[in-house]
Design a protein around this motif. Sequence first.
Motif, short mmCIF file in Angstrom:
data_model
loop_
_atom_site.label_atom_id
_atom_site.label_comp_id
_atom_site.label_asym_id
_atom_site.label_seq_id
_atom_site.Cartn_x
_atom_site.Cartn_y
_atom_site.Cartn_z
N LEU A 33 10.74 4.55 38.26
CA LEU A 33 10.69 4.77 36.93
C LEU A 33 9.88 5.35 36.33
CD1 LEU A 33 14.41 4.54 36.22
CD2 LEU A 33 13.67 6.48 36.89
N LEU A 34 9.24 5.18 35.65
CA LEU A 34 8.12 5.29 34.70
C LEU A 34 8.23 4.13 34.31
CD1 LEU A 34 4.92 6.45 34.04
CD2 LEU A 34 6.23 7.73 32.11
N SER A 35 8.77 4.46 33.61
CA SER A 35 9.88 3.08 32.40
C SER A 35 9.09 0.96 33.70
CB SER A 35 11.11 2.63 32.21
OG SER A 35 11.85 3.11 33.23
N ASP A 36 10.08 1.46 34.66
CA ASP A 36 10.02 0.15 35.54
C ASP A 36 8.39 -0.09 36.07
OD1 ASP A 36 12.57 -0.04 35.28
OD2 ASP A 36 12.61 0.65 37.10
N PHE A 37 7.71 1.54 36.42
CA PHE A 37 5.64 1.28 36.92
C PHE A 37 5.38 0.49 35.61
CE2 PHE A 37 1.89 3.29 36.89
CZ PHE A 37 1.54 3.10 38.07
N LEU A 38 5.56 1.33 34.36
CA LEU A 38 5.18 0.68 32.73
C LEU A 38 5.53 -0.98 33.02
CD1 LEU A 38 4.87 3.51 30.72
CD2 LEU A 38 3.42 2.97 31.84
N ARG A 39 6.41 -1.25 32.75
CA ARG A 39 7.11 -2.58 33.29
C ARG A 39 6.71 -3.50 33.43
NH1 ARG A 39 9.66 -3.87 29.09
NH2 ARG A 39 10.66 -5.71 29.41
N ASP A 40 7.05 -3.57 34.81
CA ASP A 40 7.40 -4.02 35.51
C ASP A 40 5.76 -4.23 37.05
OD1 ASP A 40 9.95 -5.14 35.54
OD2 ASP A 40 10.38 -3.08 36.60
N LEU A 67 2.91 -3.70 30.86
CA LEU A 67 3.00 -2.48 29.48
C LEU A 67 4.33 -2.79 29.28
CD1 LEU A 67 0.69 0.53 29.99
CD2 LEU A 67 0.67 -2.00 29.02
N THR A 68 4.90 -4.34 28.33
CA THR A 68 6.11 -4.27 28.15
C THR A 68 6.81 -4.31 26.64
OG1 THR A 68 5.71 -6.49 27.09
CG2 THR A 68 6.88 -5.91 29.60
N GLY A 69 5.48 -3.17 26.01
CA GLY A 69 6.27 -2.55 24.80
C GLY A 69 7.38 -0.79 24.75
#
Length: 187
Positions: free
Chosen positions: A46-53, A57-59
């Motif tokens: 998921l894009l959210s996991d790609f960004l955060r993990d 980018l945890t914003g």
Amino acid sequence: MTPEPTTAPAAVHTVPPPLAEPSGWHEISLTVNGAPVTAQVESRLLLSDFLRDRLRLTGTHVGCEHGVCGACTVLVDGVPARSCLTLAVQCGGTELRTVEGLAPGDAPLTPVQRAFHECHGMQCGFCTAGFVMTATALSEQPERPGAGDVADALSGHLCRCTGYRNIRRAVCQALDERFADSAERGE
């Protein structure tokens, strides 16, 4: 009477379904907050996991993981998208913006961020990044969105602290500032 010999049932062998593709990994190249990024990603990441993990980018917050709350909203080519419903592989070749890219480092706050601060458009802050990203997309429209457009865009977000009045005020203030500046410049 002697009992009849029992035979064990034959073992059931199941064959897993074939993979739909020969490789579950893909190389993607995209721009994230103005910087080029190339990465190997799994098909189902998921894009959210790609960004955060992966990018740290945890914003971008993950709330419901069903695309209902809007906390994970980012801009993909300027359009708000739920990063919990978007696959990272779908974003190859796109320009992606997260809340971290709006005013990086010591840069001044954007008009949207400033309006959220001035109008107290946040309480616990969990939903704020998603609201700010949607408001940023609204402020980048060529013409000022009407009240119905603003209400429609914000309707896809949940604030569990029920801070909607101040959030709407903040978005309207940012739009007023943005489009007043355009009117003064004759755009």
